[in-house]
Design an enzyme around this catalytic site. Structure first.
Site, PDB file in Angstrom:
ATOM      1  N   CYS A  68       0.571  -1.045  -0.008  1.00  0.00           N
ATOM      2  CA  CYS A  68       0.015  -0.121  -0.153  1.00  0.00           C
ATOM      3  C   CYS A  68       0.827   1.375  -0.166  1.00  0.00           C
ATOM      4  O   CYS A  68       1.960   1.307  -0.609  1.00  0.00           O
ATOM      5  CB  CYS A  68      -0.780  -0.349   0.947  1.00  0.00           C
ATOM      6  SG  CYS A  68       0.093  -0.101   2.811  1.00  0.00           S
ATOM      7  N   ASN A  78       2.395   1.147   4.231  1.00  0.00           N
ATOM      8  CA  ASN A  78       2.526   0.088   5.038  1.00  0.00           C
ATOM      9  C   ASN A  78       2.116   0.294   6.513  1.00  0.00           C
ATOM     10  O   ASN A  78       3.239  -0.302   7.297  1.00  0.00           O
ATOM     11  CB  ASN A  78       4.276  -0.398   4.749  1.00  0.00           C
ATOM     12  CG  ASN A  78       4.386  -1.584   5.369  1.00  0.00           C
ATOM     13  OD1 ASN A  78       5.344  -1.435   5.595  1.00  0.00           O
ATOM     14  ND2 ASN A  78       3.113  -3.013   5.217  1.00  0.00           N
ATOM     15  N   CYS A 138      -1.490   1.012   7.285  1.00  0.00           N
ATOM     16  CA  CYS A 138      -2.724   0.062   7.857  1.00  0.00           C
ATOM     17  C   CYS A 138      -3.443  -0.926   6.643  1.00  0.00           C
ATOM     18  O   CYS A 138      -3.072  -1.764   7.224  1.00  0.00           O
ATOM     19  CB  CYS A 138      -3.593   1.500   7.668  1.00  0.00           C
ATOM     20  SG  CYS A 138      -3.205   2.909   7.904  1.00  0.00           S
ATOM     21  N   ARG A 139      -3.312  -0.908   5.934  1.00  0.00           N
ATOM     22  CA  ARG A 139      -3.855  -1.411   4.443  1.00  0.00           C
ATOM     23  C   ARG A 139      -3.031  -2.929   4.663  1.00  0.00           C
ATOM     24  O   ARG A 139      -2.863  -4.847   3.996  1.00  0.00           O
ATOM     25  CB  ARG A 139      -4.050  -1.283   3.138  1.00  0.00           C
ATOM     26  CG  ARG A 139      -5.619  -0.138   3.218  1.00  0.00           C
ATOM     27  CD  ARG A 139      -5.346   0.542   2.455  1.00  0.00           C
ATOM     28  NE  ARG A 139      -4.317   1.666   1.893  1.00  0.00           N
ATOM     29  CZ  ARG A 139      -4.601   2.642   0.792  1.00  0.00           C
ATOM     30  NH1 ARG A 139      -5.621   1.681  -0.527  1.00  0.00           N
ATOM     31  NH2 ARG A 139      -3.411   3.140   0.659  1.00  0.00           N
ATOM     32  N   SER A 140      -1.574  -2.656   4.102  1.00  0.00           N
ATOM     33  CA  SER A 140      -1.355  -3.687   3.590  1.00  0.00           C
ATOM     34  C   SER A 140      -0.254  -4.691   5.064  1.00  0.00           C
ATOM     35  O   SER A 140      -0.791  -6.039   4.393  1.00  0.00           O
ATOM     36  CB  SER A 140       0.423  -3.525   2.719  1.00  0.00           C
ATOM     37  OG  SER A 140       1.143  -2.274   2.969  1.00  0.00           O
ATOM     38  N   ASP A 150      -8.195   3.707   1.251  1.00  0.00           N
ATOM     39  CA  ASP A 150      -7.347   3.922   2.238  1.00  0.00           C
ATOM     40  C   ASP A 150      -8.036   4.793   3.015  1.00  0.00           C
ATOM     41  O   ASP A 150      -8.844   5.346   3.732  1.00  0.00           O
ATOM     42  CB  ASP A 150      -6.431   5.769   1.654  1.00  0.00           C
ATOM     43  CG  ASP A 150      -5.877   5.866   2.962  1.00  0.00           C
ATOM     44  OD1 ASP A 150      -4.842   5.360   3.467  1.00  0.00           O
ATOM     45  OD2 ASP A 150      -4.447   6.469   2.346  1.00  0.00           O
TER      46      ASP A 150
HETATM   47  P1  4NP Z   1      -1.482   2.494   4.056  1.00  0.00           P
HETATM   48  O1  4NP Z   1      -2.314   3.850   4.443  1.00  0.00           O
HETATM   49  O2  4NP Z   1      -1.371   3.393   2.719  1.00  0.00           O
HETATM   50  O3  4NP Z   1      -3.025   1.614   4.108  1.00  0.00           O
HETATM   51  O4  4NP Z   1      -0.718   2.486   5.109  1.00  0.00           O
HETATM   52  C1  4NP Z   1      -2.045   4.903   4.718  1.00  0.00           C
HETATM   53  C2  4NP Z   1      -1.034   5.496   5.571  1.00  0.00           C
HETATM   54  C3  4NP Z   1      -0.277   6.889   5.491  1.00  0.00           C
HETATM   55  C4  4NP Z   1      -0.961   8.543   4.942  1.00  0.00           C
HETATM   56  C5  4NP Z   1      -1.452   7.511   4.411  1.00  0.00           C
HETATM   57  C6  4NP Z   1      -2.291   6.146   3.959  1.00  0.00           C
HETATM   58  N1  4NP Z   1       0.468   9.380   5.129  1.00  0.00           N
HETATM   59  O5  4NP Z   1      -0.321  10.083   4.577  1.00  0.00           O
HETATM   60  O6  4NP Z   1       0.653   9.283   6.114  1.00  0.00           O
END
Ligand code: 4NP
Length: 157
Positions: free
Chosen positions: A8, A11, A13-15, A124
């Site tokens: 993602c 790294n 939340c989703r992955s 997201d």
């Molecule tokens: P992820 O979520 O891609 O599922 O880990 C996010 C975590 C942090 C951010 C965006 C999405 N950020 O903008 O910091």
């Protein structure tokens, strides 16, 4: 050994959720020596950090422990892993742009295609409320089970 990498943006939340859910299923089915997985981010924003606390809390309520620390995708990952699953379309585009060896691009696909959810990607949840984290887990649970069934039946990627 079949190797799966979930990817993602951050790294956190989703992955890492997909990694935690997949390991849970692999252990349950006694397949954690035959299949391994990891997760990574296309960005390096959160390198070294644990998964987002909200994500860990929601996952834990469903019985999934998220233990990974954020890392960024590396060029060697494209050689190392058999399945490289992008959590949304922008991660998919970024992975294709990052991958320098075109022979490995066929390993990259979108996680959402493993599911019957009628959404363009795993949304997201970072700026969302509780519901966003629950939706992520709903999609990931279905997709990981389907991925495991696909690997077990030996069908092509
Ligand atoms: P992820 O979520 O891609 O599922 O880990 C996010 C975590 C942090 C951010 C965006 C999405 N950020 O903008 O910091």
């Amino acid at each position: 050994m079949v190797k799966v990498l979930f990817v993602c943006l951050g790294n956190i939340c989703r992955s890492p959720s997909a990694e935690g859910v997949m390991y849970h299923l692999l252990r349950k089915e006694g397949l954690d020596k035959q299949v391994c997985c990891d997760s990574a981010g296309t960005s390096g924003f959160h390198v070294g950090q644990q998964a987002d606390e909200r994500m860990r809390d929601h996952a834990e309520r469903r019985g999934f422990k998220l233990l990974s620390l954020s890392r960024q995708v590396e060029q060697d990952d494209f050689e190392e892993y058999d399945y490289i699953l992008a959590m949304d379309e922008s991660n998919y585009i970024d992975l294709n742009n990052l991958c320098k060896n075109s022979a490995y691009k066929s390993k990259i696909s979108q996680f959402i295609e493993l599911t019957n959810f009628k959404v363009p990607g795993v949304p997201d949840p970072y700026y969302d409320g509780d519901d966003g984290f629950e939706v992520v887990l709903d999609i990931i649970e279905e997709g990981c089970q389907n991925l495991l069934d696909k690997i077990k039946s030996g069908t092509s990627k």
